[in-house]
Scaffold this motif. Structure first.
Motif, PDB file in Angstrom:
ATOM      1  N   PRO A 289       0.640  71.830  86.298  1.00 41.05           N
ATOM      2  CA  PRO A 289       1.231  71.548  87.798  1.00 41.05           C
ATOM      3  C   PRO A 289       0.334  72.254  88.878  1.00 41.05           C
ATOM      4  N   PRO A 290      -0.208  73.760  88.604  1.00 43.18           N
ATOM      5  CA  PRO A 290      -1.183  74.375  89.526  1.00 43.18           C
ATOM      6  C   PRO A 290      -2.314  73.621  89.573  1.00 43.18           C
ATOM      7  N   LYS A 296      -4.847  68.004  94.715  1.00 43.59           N
ATOM      8  CA  LYS A 296      -4.250  67.302  95.719  1.00 43.59           C
ATOM      9  C   LYS A 296      -4.643  68.230  97.113  1.00 43.59           C
ATOM     10  N   THR A 297      -4.696  69.311  97.070  1.00 39.92           N
ATOM     11  CA  THR A 297      -5.332  70.092  98.217  1.00 39.92           C
ATOM     12  C   THR A 297      -6.810  69.642  98.388  1.00 39.92           C
ATOM     13  N   MET A 298      -7.522  69.488  97.445  1.00 35.15           N
ATOM     14  CA  MET A 298      -9.110  69.090  97.698  1.00 35.15           C
ATOM     15  C   MET A 298      -8.984  67.433  98.152  1.00 35.15           C
ATOM     16  N   ARG A 299      -7.997  66.771  97.644  1.00 35.39           N
ATOM     17  CA  ARG A 299      -8.147  65.231  98.049  1.00 35.39           C
ATOM     18  C   ARG A 299      -7.503  65.135  99.531  1.00 35.39           C
ATOM     19  N   ARG A 383      -2.051  70.327  73.473  1.00 35.59           N
ATOM     20  CA  ARG A 383      -2.864  70.802  74.622  1.00 35.59           C
ATOM     21  C   ARG A 383      -2.349  70.968  75.896  1.00 35.59           C
ATOM     22  N   ARG A 384      -1.507  69.914  76.121  1.00 38.39           N
ATOM     23  CA  ARG A 384      -0.784  69.995  77.619  1.00 38.39           C
ATOM     24  C   ARG A 384       0.180  70.916  77.746  1.00 38.39           C
ATOM     25  N   ARG A 385       0.940  71.190  76.481  1.00 45.08           N
ATOM     26  CA  ARG A 385       1.871  72.126  76.527  1.00 45.08           C
ATOM     27  C   ARG A 385       1.333  73.759  76.680  1.00 45.08           C
ATOM     28  N   ALA A 391      -1.062  78.152  82.599  1.00 48.96           N
ATOM     29  CA  ALA A 391      -0.813  78.209  83.858  1.00 48.96           C
ATOM     30  C   ALA A 391       0.042  79.202  84.352  1.00 48.96           C
ATOM     31  N   LYS A 392       1.173  79.140  83.703  1.00 48.27           N
ATOM     32  CA  LYS A 392       2.472  79.989  83.882  1.00 48.27           C
ATOM     33  C   LYS A 392       1.944  81.506  83.836  1.00 48.27           C
ATOM     34  N   PHE A 393       1.136  81.851  82.757  1.00 50.37           N
ATOM     35  CA  PHE A 393       0.645  83.181  82.497  1.00 50.37           C
ATOM     36  C   PHE A 393      -0.106  83.700  83.564  1.00 50.37           C
ATOM     37  N   CYS A 394      -0.864  82.900  84.183  1.00 54.05           N
ATOM     38  CA  CYS A 394      -1.846  82.963  85.434  1.00 54.05           C
ATOM     39  C   CYS A 394      -1.175  83.118  86.499  1.00 54.05           C
ATOM     40  N   GLU A 395      -0.065  82.804  86.662  1.00 52.69           N
ATOM     41  CA  GLU A 395       0.805  82.752  87.898  1.00 52.69           C
ATOM     42  C   GLU A 395       1.562  84.194  87.991  1.00 52.69           C
TER      43      GLU A 395
END
Length: 413
Positions: A289-290, A296-299, A383-385, A391-395
């Motif tokens: 998600p992040p 989306k931001t770059m889009r 790998r998706r999981r 990503a959660k850890f990086c948050e």
């Protein structure tokens, strides 16, 4: 009574159509092939052996010229000299003279051009050119390739052999390949003076077979959450590219070269083509998600074909942009590539995911040939999981060291 010499005339030569040999006299023959082509032959006996010497096509050699060539050959036969051997020696001499005008640098350029299409990395050719020009150019680059010998090769290699061992060994291999190419093309003769086994290994000390691996300076994974919080406060495309690089655990060149047509937003997948991958194999990256939010931001501010555009029109972000950002953030002991190590350490120490899942996430080639032959899938759902957990850890700015586990059902999936 038929003439014994000068039987042919230019007119009769032009009129001959039937395949066969037509004698002019004193060993000179017009040869007409089945296809209709015509050429001159000189037939003679030397030391009890019948010989035939080609004198050229009728298009390149007239009847009068053919008679002159035959007369020269007869003179050598009378002196017990084989005119064919004389002609071959003259050709070798001409070839050698041409080879002497072919310098090592010219051979290197030709070798690189011949192999450019087979190198998947566009920078490979420039690396070859720069290495050979830098180290060989002043020593023997302008010398005829035939004159490059062991002494000249050692003159280049010895000063750097122990100080820059990796560069020196790579340089030696490149010199060897250029000289091999020159030999096959006929520009030089003899053994290759850059050959290692049985040659240079007797003159230069052997490099250590097992050197300590030089790791890319990496940020400890426990600090990744705090770093990401600071990074998100940074402005500019380089900051967003670095954030995306960390979340996807990909390489610098893979991120800077990312194009919009590689992104499938509906499936949350980024597909990198094989020509951009180090292993030469297509790689699918699940977007957490992040990471998708960054897309989306770059889009919204899309500027050309690249996900992270550079300063020039429709050009990608510079490979050095993210490293320069780290230096501005005073992270002098961290490299962009090092974040892949941070991810790898986190998966090993703080998750229960199998090793092959993280290796697939990092797009590492499978070293075991047997395993590579049997592995067909890319463990994508696992790998998706994993990437979602990363990503959660990086948050989390506090980077709590929580162990991530997989349920038995997830392990089977």
């Amino acid at each position: 009574m038929a003439r014994l010499t000068n039987r042919l005339t230019p007119k009769s030569v032009a009129s001959k159509r039937k395949a066969g040999y037509y004698a002019d006299g004193l060993g000179l023959y017009l040869q007409v092939s089945r296809s209709g082509s015509k050429s001159w032959l000189y037939r003679f006996m030397l030391r009890g052996r019948a010989r035939e010497m080609g004198l050229g096509s009728v298009h390149d050699c007239s009847l009068a010229e053919a008679r002159e060539k035959a007369a020269e050959a007869r003179k050598r036969v009378r002196e017990w000299i084989d005119p064919i051997d004389v002609r071959d020696a003259e050709r070798r001499h001409i070839a050698l003279e041409e080879a002497r005008s072919m310098t090592f640098s010219k051979c290197a350029e030709a070798f690189i051009e011949a192999h450019r299409a087979g190198w998947k990395n566009a920078k490979h050719a420039s690396q070859w050119t720069n290495t050979l020009e830098t180290y060989c150019g002043l020593v023997f680059g302008t010398l005829p390739v035939q004159t490059v010998d062991t002494a000249l090769v050692c003159k280049v290699l010895e000063p750097m052999w122990t100080k820059k061992s990796e560069t020196a060994n790579r340089l030696r291999a490149r010199i060897e390949k250029v000289l091999d190419w020159a030999t096959v093309r006929g520009y030089r003769q003899g053994d290759n003076p850059a050959r290692w086994r049985g040659h240079l290994d007797k003159l230069l000390p052997a490099l250590q077979k097992s050197k300590r691996v030089k790791h890319h300076p990496a940020l400890p994974y426990q600090q990744i959450g705090e770093f990401m919080a600071v990074l998100r406060e940074q402005k500019g495309i380089a900051a967003r590219a670095l954030e995306f690089t960390i979340l996807t655990a990909t390489r610098t060149s893979e991120v800077t070269g990312a194009r919009w047509d590689e992104i499938n937003q509906s499936a949350n997948i980024w597909t990198i083509q094989e020509n951009r991958m180090k292993a030469g194999k297509e790689h699918r990256v699940p977007l957490s998600p992040p990471a998708l939010a960054l897309v989306k931001t770059m889009r919204a501010a899309r500027l050309g074909d690249y996900l992270f555009p550079g300063k020039r029109d429709n050009a990608p972000l510079s490979n050095m942009a993210m490293l320069a950002l780290l230096r501005r953030m005073e992270q002098k002991n961290v490299t962009v590539h090092g974040f892949r190590s941070s991810f790898r350490d986190w998966t090993s120490e703080r998750t229960n995911y199998p090793r092959e899942v993280s290796e697939m996430a990092l797009a590492h080639a499978i070293g075991d040939k047997v395993e590579a032959a049997y592995r067909r899938g890319d463990l994508f759902e696992k790998r998706r999981r994993l990437m979602n957990e990363w990503a959660k850890f990086c948050e989390r700015p506090d980077a709590v060291a929580k162990v991530v586990t997989m349920t038995p059902r997830q392990r089977r999936a």
